[in-house]
Design a protein around this motif. Sequence first.
Motif, short mmCIF file in Angstrom:
data_model
loop_
_atom_site.label_atom_id
_atom_site.label_comp_id
_atom_site.label_asym_id
_atom_site.label_seq_id
_atom_site.Cartn_x
_atom_site.Cartn_y
_atom_site.Cartn_z
N PRO A 231 37.62 25.82 13.16
CA PRO A 231 36.62 26.69 12.53
C PRO A 231 36.93 27.04 11.08
CG PRO A 231 37.02 27.41 14.78
CD PRO A 231 38.03 26.33 14.49
N LYS A 232 38.18 27.27 10.77
CA LYS A 232 38.52 27.63 9.39
C LYS A 232 38.24 26.46 8.44
CE LYS A 232 41.81 30.51 8.76
NZ LYS A 232 41.06 31.63 8.10
N GLU A 233 38.57 25.26 8.87
CA GLU A 233 38.31 24.08 8.04
C GLU A 233 36.81 23.87 7.83
OE1 GLU A 233 42.20 21.39 9.39
OE2 GLU A 233 40.30 21.24 10.48
N ILE A 234 36.03 24.07 8.89
CA ILE A 234 34.58 23.86 8.79
C ILE A 234 33.94 24.93 7.92
CG2 ILE A 234 32.42 23.84 10.09
CD1 ILE A 234 34.09 21.30 10.42
N PHE A 235 34.26 26.20 8.17
CA PHE A 235 33.59 27.29 7.47
C PHE A 235 34.14 27.53 6.06
CE2 PHE A 235 32.47 28.74 11.90
CZ PHE A 235 31.15 28.34 11.79
N SER A 236 35.17 26.78 5.70
CA SER A 236 35.62 26.80 4.29
C SER A 236 34.65 26.02 3.41
CB SER A 236 37.03 26.18 4.18
OG SER A 236 37.99 27.00 4.79
N GLN A 237 33.79 25.21 4.03
CA GLN A 237 32.89 24.33 3.28
C GLN A 237 31.45 24.89 3.32
OE1 GLN A 237 33.88 20.02 4.07
NE2 GLN A 237 35.15 20.93 5.69
N VAL A 238 31.29 26.05 2.73
CA VAL A 238 30.01 26.77 2.80
C VAL A 238 28.88 25.94 2.20
CG1 VAL A 238 28.75 28.82 2.08
CG2 VAL A 238 31.15 29.01 2.80
N ASP A 239 29.09 25.38 1.03
CA ASP A 239 28.02 24.63 0.37
C ASP A 239 27.62 23.38 1.17
OD1 ASP A 239 27.82 26.40 -1.75
OD2 ASP A 239 29.34 25.35 -2.94
N ALA A 243 24.00 22.54 2.89
CA ALA A 243 23.28 21.29 2.63
C ALA A 243 22.78 20.65 3.93
CB ALA A 243 24.19 20.31 1.88
N TYR A 244 23.47 20.94 5.04
CA TYR A 244 23.03 20.44 6.35
C TYR A 244 22.11 21.42 7.07
CZ TYR A 244 26.41 16.63 5.98
OH TYR A 244 27.11 15.50 5.58
N GLY A 245 21.67 22.45 6.36
CA GLY A 245 20.73 23.41 6.92
C GLY A 245 21.35 24.43 7.85
N ASP A 247 24.01 27.92 8.55
CA ASP A 247 24.58 29.13 8.00
C ASP A 247 26.07 29.17 8.31
OD1 ASP A 247 22.11 30.14 7.03
OD2 ASP A 247 21.61 30.84 9.06
N VAL A 248 26.71 30.26 7.88
CA VAL A 248 28.10 30.55 8.23
C VAL A 248 28.14 31.98 8.75
CG1 VAL A 248 29.06 28.94 6.54
CG2 VAL A 248 28.67 31.34 5.89
N PRO A 249 29.22 32.38 9.44
CA PRO A 249 29.31 33.78 9.87
C PRO A 249 29.13 34.73 8.68
CG PRO A 249 31.02 32.49 10.92
CD PRO A 249 30.37 31.59 9.91
N GLN A 250 28.54 35.88 8.93
CA GLN A 250 28.23 36.81 7.84
C GLN A 250 29.46 37.20 7.04
OE1 GLN A 250 26.06 40.07 9.63
NE2 GLN A 250 24.11 39.01 9.37
N VAL A 251 30.57 37.44 7.73
CA VAL A 251 31.78 37.84 7.00
C VAL A 251 32.30 36.69 6.16
CG1 VAL A 251 33.39 37.24 8.88
CG2 VAL A 251 33.98 39.04 7.24
N THR A 252 32.12 35.45 6.63
CA THR A 252 32.53 34.28 5.86
C THR A 252 31.70 34.17 4.58
OG1 THR A 252 33.06 33.14 7.93
CG2 THR A 252 32.88 31.78 5.95
N LEU A 253 30.39 34.40 4.71
CA LEU A 253 29.52 34.36 3.55
C LEU A 253 29.86 35.46 2.55
CD1 LEU A 253 27.10 33.04 2.17
CD2 LEU A 253 25.62 34.59 3.47
N LEU A 254 30.16 36.65 3.06
CA LEU A 254 30.55 37.76 2.17
C LEU A 254 31.81 37.40 1.39
CD1 LEU A 254 30.36 40.62 1.06
CD2 LEU A 254 31.49 41.43 3.16
N VAL A 263 36.86 37.66 -6.99
CA VAL A 263 37.83 38.32 -6.11
C VAL A 263 38.73 37.26 -5.47
CG1 VAL A 263 38.12 39.79 -4.09
CG2 VAL A 263 36.19 40.18 -5.64
N ASP A 264 40.03 37.54 -5.46
CA ASP A 264 41.00 36.57 -4.95
C ASP A 264 41.09 36.65 -3.42
OD1 ASP A 264 43.01 34.72 -4.69
OD2 ASP A 264 44.62 36.10 -5.28
N VAL A 265 40.25 35.89 -2.74
CA VAL A 265 40.31 35.81 -1.27
C VAL A 265 40.32 34.33 -0.89
CG1 VAL A 265 39.17 38.02 -0.84
CG2 VAL A 265 37.79 35.95 -1.06
N PRO A 266 40.96 33.99 0.23
CA PRO A 266 41.04 32.58 0.64
C PRO A 266 39.71 32.08 1.20
CG PRO A 266 42.09 33.96 2.29
CD PRO A 266 41.72 34.87 1.15
N ASP A 267 39.58 30.76 1.28
CA ASP A 267 38.42 30.16 1.93
C ASP A 267 38.54 30.30 3.45
OD1 ASP A 267 37.31 29.24 -0.47
OD2 ASP A 267 38.54 27.43 -0.44
N GLY A 268 37.40 30.23 4.11
CA GLY A 268 37.39 30.17 5.56
C GLY A 268 37.71 31.47 6.26
#
Length: 283
Positions: A231-239, A243-245, A247-254, A263-268
């Motif tokens: 999940p972390k690898e997948i949701f690190s790729q928001v864009d 492009a595949y239509g 969403d991501v979890p709300q906290v991931t998008l935030l 802001v210095d926060v990690p991906d995923g």
Amino acid sequence: MGIIKALKLGFDYQRYDDDGNVVDMQRAVNDVDLDIKAGEFVAVLGHNGSGKSTLAKHMNALLIPTEGTMLVDGIDTARETKLWKVRQKAGMVFQNPDNQIIGTVVEEDVGFGPENMGVPTDDIWKRVNDSLEKVGMTAYRYQSPNKLSGGHKQRVAIAGVMAMRPRCIILDEPTAMLDPNGRKEVLEAVRELNRKEKVTVILITHYMEEVIHADRVYVMDSGNVVMQGNPKEIFSQVDTLKAYGLDVPQVTLLAYELKKSGVDVPDGILTTEELVSALCQSN
């Protein structure tokens, strides 16, 4: 070998004319390779029409490949003439529990599958008791399924599949028709089965928050597996997901938007706790 293994799997839906001739074919699954290990919790994502439900139906031999191979616990679904053998290995739960519940009393419904399999009566009741306990529905065993909430109905449907003792349970958008509380109930029951009983779970869903505890995630688009990872690898790729239509979890998008603003926060980031911890460390 995994409990579910697809090799160059392809499937075409065919349209026929009045004489039974094929007049059109639509490719729904294309060149898919999978290797799902026993005891894994796997999620499959994709927008409507991406092929994820068609893929799921191959895992239960509801569909047979047009090309390639689907192996379920070593059984080639295209070669097995007794498909109930496949369905004993991999049980299916659908979106609408009303389509699976046929008994007038919960315990009778849960025992229907084992009875059809020829399981002795004493063993059937042991399975019913065990399955109802596993999904937290023992207190409802004498009630009519029709009077239950959507979330409880779906738990009964899951118990009915579990009573057949499959090694794998495939859930095709099981929370799509439920309210948030119902979705939470069902997901907790499924996670409990995976965690305590080591049942392989394959969850087809479009609710991103349901995916964060999976071991692996596959993303489908136009019949192809286009992304896979944890999940972390997948949701690190928001864009890419957008492009595949998807969403991501709300906290991931935030977290993603905060990072874009400097802001210095990690991906995923997957949970509120992870985001709070990351923000505290950035300060």
